[in-house]
Design a protein around this motif. Structure first.
Motif, PDB file in Angstrom:
ATOM      1  N   ASN A  84     -12.835   0.138  -7.580  1.00  0.00           N
ATOM      2  CA  ASN A  84     -14.250  -0.249  -7.476  1.00  0.00           C
ATOM      3  C   ASN A  84     -15.152   0.532  -8.416  1.00  0.00           C
ATOM      4  O   ASN A  84     -16.375   0.370  -8.388  1.00  0.00           O
TER       5      ASN A  84
ATOM      6  N   ASP B 109       0.837  -1.205   0.000  1.00  0.00           N
ATOM      7  CA  ASP B 109       0.000   0.000   0.000  1.00  0.00           C
ATOM      8  C   ASP B 109       0.870   1.252   0.000  1.00  0.00           C
ATOM      9  O   ASP B 109       2.049   1.204   0.338  1.00  0.00           O
TER      10      ASP B 109
ATOM     11  N   ASN C 295      -4.975   5.447  -0.023  1.00  0.00           N
ATOM     12  CA  ASN C 295      -5.308   4.043  -0.313  1.00  0.00           C
ATOM     13  C   ASN C 295      -6.807   3.863  -0.539  1.00  0.00           C
ATOM     14  O   ASN C 295      -7.231   3.094  -1.399  1.00  0.00           O
ATOM     15  N   GLU C 296      -7.596   4.632   0.219  1.00  0.00           N
ATOM     16  CA  GLU C 296      -9.051   4.625   0.039  1.00  0.00           C
ATOM     17  C   GLU C 296      -9.407   5.168  -1.357  1.00  0.00           C
ATOM     18  O   GLU C 296     -10.275   4.638  -2.049  1.00  0.00           O
TER      19      GLU C 296
ATOM     20  N   GLU D 104      -8.701   2.514  -3.842  1.00  0.00           N
ATOM     21  CA  GLU D 104      -9.705   1.450  -3.725  1.00  0.00           C
ATOM     22  C   GLU D 104     -10.992   1.889  -4.441  1.00  0.00           C
ATOM     23  O   GLU D 104     -11.607   1.106  -5.165  1.00  0.00           O
TER      24      GLU D 104
END
Ligand SMILES: NC(=O)c1ccc[n+]([C@@H]2O[C@H](COP(=O)([O-])OP(=O)(O)OC[C@H]3O[C@@H](n4cnc5c(N)ncnc54)[C@H](O)[C@@H]3O)[C@@H](O)[C@H]2O)c1
Ligand SMILES: [Zn+2]
Ligand SMILES: [Zn+2]
Length: 382
Positions: free
Chosen positions: A371, A14, A363-364, A367
């Motif tokens: 997605n 990460d 990192n969010e 993600e």
């Protein structure tokens, strides 16, 4: 000075927020305070290993080390300090990053293809383009910075060849987007697919790059503009940016494009999915009509050497396959030019930003990109 940055210590890990020590800019270099940094898929390729290679493999091949590396190549910021000899910028200037430096003197630069400047070879090299030494240090160790800009940092020291001055009345969030995704997508349609009024265009993959291929094709006068993405939210967004039709996959687009063109198929197909794989070529070339162009913009794993193409049809139908980097644009012209189109209301930039993140939410942010939640996520620094 000290600064905070998102760093990749090694492949597959990460992003880590770290405090760095920064040296002052040397000859030709500039200290930049980044205000906004876009989350382009290309940084994710570096994390996932599609781009680059494990350090031991690199060492065995005699390549310079890559990690640890500061991420980020889409950026809008403000010049804080300039080193000796810097002539194009001064403190207070607003800048957009260029993910390849532009020397202005090599064969590609002087023939109007500065996206292919010889200095681009430095993208994965270690340290500064001037002398290979580093201005960025982590726990006393020299560290690298991606594309020689490293915009996932509050500050970085960048060569002036990698910075483009922009008008100070342009929001730096908008400037950051044109430093990669917007120009790459727009130019893929306008410069590389050479879309002309009345044509049928298919854009495959509606992320921060593909949505701008849609914008470019619309501005160039596409008649049928088909946006392909499995995610419904992306399809809806594409319609807002000028697509006329949508499909969930290239297979689904095939009967639609057949119908729209009376079987002539698309004048151009632009490939901007998350990751380019060889087996996508067959579908893309089935959608490409006689004399048509298939533009490959998405980045494939560096080791990908095989793809499926019907070579008989390639020749007999006179189709063309074209690669493209930075939309075949010239940063010192195209970045200010696209910002001019934004200022006059012809190009949408603010609407591209789905969500803003703090640096420590990186990192969010990635993600969310994976997605399919964002058209583009942007890091903003306080
Ligand atoms: N050539 C260049 O100069 C250049 C510059 C910037 C980015 N890129 C590359 O362009 C690609 C897109 O970048 P991005 O930041 O827009 O990525 P992104 O992740 O924001 O968007 C990719 C989109 O593609 C869709 N997708 C994935 N597979 C698909 C498929 N098979 N068919 C249809 N849609 C599919 C995803 O749902 C997603 O919406 C990446 O590979 C990136 O590295 C290339
Ligand atoms: Zn990018
Ligand atoms: Zn050059």
């Amino acid at each position: 000075m000290k600064t905070k940055a998102a760093v990749l210590r090694e492949l597959g890990k990460d992003w880590e927020i770290a405090e760095l020590n920064l040296d002052p800019p040397r000859t030709g270099e500039v200290l930049v305070r980044w205000v906004a940094a876009g989350l382009c898929h290309s940084d994710e390729h570096l994390r996932s290993g599609d781009m680059g290679a494990p350090e031991d493999t690199r060492q065995a091949a005699g390549l310079p080390r890559l990690f640890p590396i500061i991420g980020g190549h889409e950026g809008g910021g403000v010049v804080v300090e300039v080193g000796p000899g810097v002539r194009s910028l001064q403190p207070g200037d607003h800048v957009a990053a260029s993910f390849f430096p532009v020397c202005g003197r090599c064969k590609m630069c002087v023939t109007g293809h500065s996206n292919l400047c010889d200095l681009g070879a430095a993208t994965f090299a270690f340290g500064q383009i001037s002398d290979g030494t580093s201005r960025h240090h982590l726990n006393g160790e020299d560290i690298n910075f991606i594309a020689k800009v490293g915009t996932f940092a509050e500050h970085s020291v960048v060569h002036e060849a990698s910075l483009v001055k922009v008008d100070s009345d342009v929001p730096l969030g908008a400037a950051c987007l044109v430093s990669c995704g917007v120009t790459t997508g727009w130019g893929s349609a306008v410069y590389r697919a050479e879309v002309r009024p009345g044509e049928t265009v298919v854009v495959v993959g509606i992320g921060g790059v593909g949505i701008n291929a849609v914008q470019g094709a619309r501005m160039a006068g596409a008649h049928n503009l088909v946006a392909v993405d499995p995610i419904e939210f992306k399809q809806k967004a594409a319609l807002d940016f000028g697509a006329t039709h949508t499909a969930g996959s290239m297979e689904e687009a095939l009967p639609l494009v057949t119908d729209l063109t009376g079987g002539q198929m698309a004048d151009s197909v632009i490939l901007t999915p998350s990751v380019m794989y060889g087996d996508l070529m067959a579908g893309a070339l089935s959608l490409t009509g006689k004399g048509g162009t298939c533009v490959v913009t998405a980045v494939a794993p560096q080791t990908q050497t095989e793809c499926s193409i019907n070579l008989f049809e390639l020749a007999m139908y006179q189709k063309e396959v074209r690669g493209v980097i930075f939309g075949a644009g010239n940063p010192r012209f195209d970045i200010p030019n696209l910002l001019g189109l934004y200022k006059s209301g012809q190009l949408k930039l603010d609407e591209l930003i789905t969500r803003r993140y703090a640096l420590d939410q990186i990192n969010e942010g990635y993600e969310d990109m994976i997605n399919g939640v964002n058209i583009r996520g942007v890091i903003t620094f306080d």
